[in-house]
Write an enzyme that holds these catalytic residues in place. Structure first.
Site, PDB file in Angstrom:
ATOM      1  N   ASP A 145     -33.019  34.880 -35.554  1.00  0.00           N
ATOM      2  CA  ASP A 145     -33.466  36.019 -34.753  1.00  0.00           C
ATOM      3  C   ASP A 145     -34.699  35.570 -33.997  1.00  0.00           C
ATOM      4  O   ASP A 145     -35.481  34.772 -34.514  1.00  0.00           O
ATOM      5  CB  ASP A 145     -33.853  37.202 -35.644  1.00  0.00           C
ATOM      6  CG  ASP A 145     -35.199  36.997 -36.291  1.00  0.00           C
ATOM      7  OD1 ASP A 145     -35.258  36.268 -37.318  1.00  0.00           O
ATOM      8  OD2 ASP A 145     -36.221  37.492 -35.760  1.00  0.00           O
ATOM      9  N   CYS A 201     -21.093  35.681 -18.420  1.00  0.00           N
ATOM     10  CA  CYS A 201     -21.730  36.983 -18.563  1.00  0.00           C
ATOM     11  C   CYS A 201     -21.635  37.767 -17.254  1.00  0.00           C
ATOM     12  O   CYS A 201     -21.382  37.187 -16.192  1.00  0.00           O
ATOM     13  CB  CYS A 201     -23.199  36.843 -18.995  1.00  0.00           C
ATOM     14  SG  CYS A 201     -24.357  36.413 -17.676  1.00  0.00           S
ATOM     15  N   CYS A 261     -21.302  30.136 -17.063  1.00  0.00           N
ATOM     16  CA  CYS A 261     -21.510  31.286 -17.939  1.00  0.00           C
ATOM     17  C   CYS A 261     -20.598  32.435 -17.542  1.00  0.00           C
ATOM     18  O   CYS A 261     -20.385  32.687 -16.348  1.00  0.00           O
ATOM     19  CB  CYS A 261     -22.972  31.738 -17.883  1.00  0.00           C
ATOM     20  SG  CYS A 261     -23.345  33.127 -18.981  1.00  0.00           S
TER      21      CYS A 261
END
Lengths: 439, 439
Positions: A303, A343, A341
């Site tokens: 994280d 996205c 990518c």
């Protein structure tokens, strides 16, 4: 989850019309002895032949997570700039939320009244909450630390707050995450051997108290080995914590400003002392190269605020490194930031448009609002894909080559700059001011 | 669009690999005489029996728009906080962009190099650009106005800029919107009769020059009647502008701080003087009740920053009025802001969560980033639905009752507060400082 609902109901003291009354057949929220219920299962499904990397599956009450995995940080019950729709679209499977921030605002009772954190932020997949230990020691004011717990003043309104291991378990029960962490003490960096030992010892006592405290059977508890930058202390802490009946382990006190080789050395000291069959989470890491290097050393979960925070200031990841979209050379670039990518940002927008959005600053606006969402989408997707590809490589037996190829092609920002950034993150930990003993 | 591409190519002077060479069979970008090409069609498909309201269909090179319609404002080539995906999801069919802001940053040549505004911001539906007149007079510094045009200093970097009607047409050709506006002069509010006449006369001369200037045959040009708050002058301007071969009309100089009854009186003076079969756009309006009242008076199109701006500061629309999500009473509300709304925000999140997000302020953060997107989604959807429902009512013959019902149920914020807000928007227009004559 009848016992947990009953627990929450008793704490909050209000009616929740969707909650059935506690069934007497459920085990009472229990001590270490009664941790027979399995709120979490972890299975290693593949191992790298050359490194300590593993591929796994983590199963929680809110769904399964494939590891290695990157968890975006949802500090205030939101991952900055990203809605649950964005998170799902980029393949996020689990998020981390900060107990410290949620304790101060809006408060755990309110969140419980909303049905818990999942319901409040409308993230119906797994959530991990940290204990607040790190933020108390880095953000809280006028800290008083004793074996009982820690007392501090909220950085928001100065109100005095006391946290004990038991209180933290209570708070996390109200928040209702799938994986919760016990209160720990992260030593400052740098610290004296005495400070390191004291903090680590206290962390051990608090770990035992967390396990003994009442907690929900549908929540998994991860232990936090500490040890500062002392390899021997790290080994001792990992052994001690590792032997306790935790469901997994969140390695604390690293990436706080120490030189990278020190961090790897500490990690290499810790990992072998933790049970192989339980998941390992490295708190507060990190950058793409740090993720891969940590996976290679046996870490399963990560994280970090860095990917989303750096996105917001223009730092966008590509396979060759982290570019700064503010740079003049992007002004006229019609191609996306990362043509490989998938996205929404890279499928849709040119780098030049992102440059324009971020450079549209005026009157207290640090850039167009749309920029922050698009940039965060990209960086999170980058790390999700990186972990997905790492996992696939582990399963194929090609992880070592995958890691080598990526590291060779990826030029991190200047090492000095990064150390400075890490030091900033652990700001409160760097001041070697004397600390009061009594609460 | 070969002629338009050729026009852009000549202006920009650079290769655009996707552009074919100009075909000689296309009409040259032309004067008013050659405005035979139809870049815009407008058809009235229904009329309210009791009011002047109409339902229509506007057809542009980038698609059709059903009217009445609300156009969100994309000041810097982005509607603040909303991506094209969000805009589509809430049913937006056309957006407005500001020529003034885009001229200053990133500049029309850059946008043209990216293939135009549609391509730059990835909004493949209709776009309307205003001329910059209003912003020059409200935002620009050290203005010098003459019959030639207007000279000002950019509020961004102080660079000196000159705008003439011809230059504005050039800029808008480079931006490539479907509907463009000519340079106009919006008189200050309040103003003397002399100031009102001078500004209106100048607007008329500039309108003629805009029509005579070279422009793209695939762009529709709307005329801007002015007239300050003088009903006779308003009639005269509407007649003059209305008689010119514009494709539609954008009514300027209203909602600048005048009392609401004055605005209605001016609108009622203007509308009958404009051709019934061409679309009417009311610049800078507005609130839900203003939209309905204007539809009742014959307006087809609206643009305003208010819905998105007020969303960002907590003002969210419901049928009963505009609530402020910051208010303490929303802290514990589990229901959405508007249970009748079908937007992503209202389908997904509680009012209490939105309250929490906006109240999560600290260290230079005015609230969580996710809030601004969710709030803007809701307010835009509210107005889109309002116009959709108004349109359906017009087609059914029930608009008068629909309007009455909505107005009766909707309590606007305090009239005084609203007048103050409008005055702020027209801030530069309110200072009656002497204005230099010569450029």
């Amino acid at each position: 989850m009848k016992a947990s609902d009953a627990f929450v109901k008793r704490r909050v003291g209000q009616e929740n019309t969707s909650v059935e009354s506690a069934a007497s057949t459920q085990a009472a929220p229990g001590s270490a002895q009664t941790r027979g219920a399995q709120p979490l299962a972890f299975t290693v499904v593949g191992r790298c032949p050359q490194t300590a990397a593993r591929a796994g599956v983590l199963t929680t009450p809110h769904g399964a997570v494939q590891t290695p995995v990157f968890m975006p940080v949802g500090t205030h019950a939101t991952v900055k700039a990203l809605g649950p729709d964005d998170l799902r679209a980029v393949g996020v499977s689990i998020v981390l939320a900060n107990t410290y921030h949620l304790l101060l605002r809006p408060g755990p009772d309110l969140i419980a009244a909303f049905g818990g954190l999942h319901e409040f932020m409308r993230w119906e997949a797994p959530i991990l909450t940290d204990s607040g230990g790190f933020q108390v020691f880095s953000l809280g004011h006028l800290r008083a630390v004793s074996d009982d717990g820690v007392r501090f003043r909220s950085h928001l309104d100065g109100a005095e707050v006391t946290l004990t291991p038991e209180r933290v378990m209570e708070i996390e029960a109200l928040l209702g995450a799938d994986i919760i962490l016990p209160l720990d003490e992260c030593p400052p960096y740098p610290c004296t051997p005495e400070e390191g030992r004291t903090a680590t010892e206290r962390t051990h006592r608090w770990a035992e108290r967390a396990l003994a405290a009442a907690h929900r059977p549908d929540q998994a508890l991860f232990g936090i080995p500490q040890g500062s930058m002392d390899a021997e202390l790290r080994v001792a802490s990992a052994r001690f914590i590792g032997a306790l009946p935790f469901d997994g382990f969140s390695i604390g006190g690293l990436s706080v400003g120490e030189p990278k080789p020190v961090m790897w050395r500490m990690l290499e000291a810790v990992i072998p002392e933790l049970p192989d069959t339980k998941p390992r989470h490295l708190l507060g890491v990190g950058s793409p190269e740090d993720l891969l290097e940590s996976v290679a050393r046996g870490v399963d979960m990560f994280d970090c605020v860095l990917p989303t925070r750096t996105a917001r200031t223009g730092g966008l990841y590509t396979a060759s490194g982290r570019l700064n979209i503010r740079a003049a050379r992007f002004r006229t670039q019609r191609e996306p930031v990362d043509p490989t990518c998938d996205c929404y940002t890279c499928r849709t927008f040119s780098a030049g448009y992102l440059h324009h959005l971020l450079r549209s600053e005026d009157e207290g606006q640090r850039g167009e609002l749309l920029y922050f969402r698009l940039a965060s989408i990209h960086n999170v997707r980058f790390l999700i894909r990186l972990m997905d590809e790492a996992r696939a490589a582990i399963l194929e037996g090609t992880f070592a080559a995958f890691r080598e190829r990526f590291i060779a092609g990826f030029t991190p920002p200047d090492e000095q700059i990064r150390d400075e950034q890490r030091r900033k993150r652990g700001a409160g930990l760097t001041a070697p001011s004397p600390r009061p003993d009594a609460i």
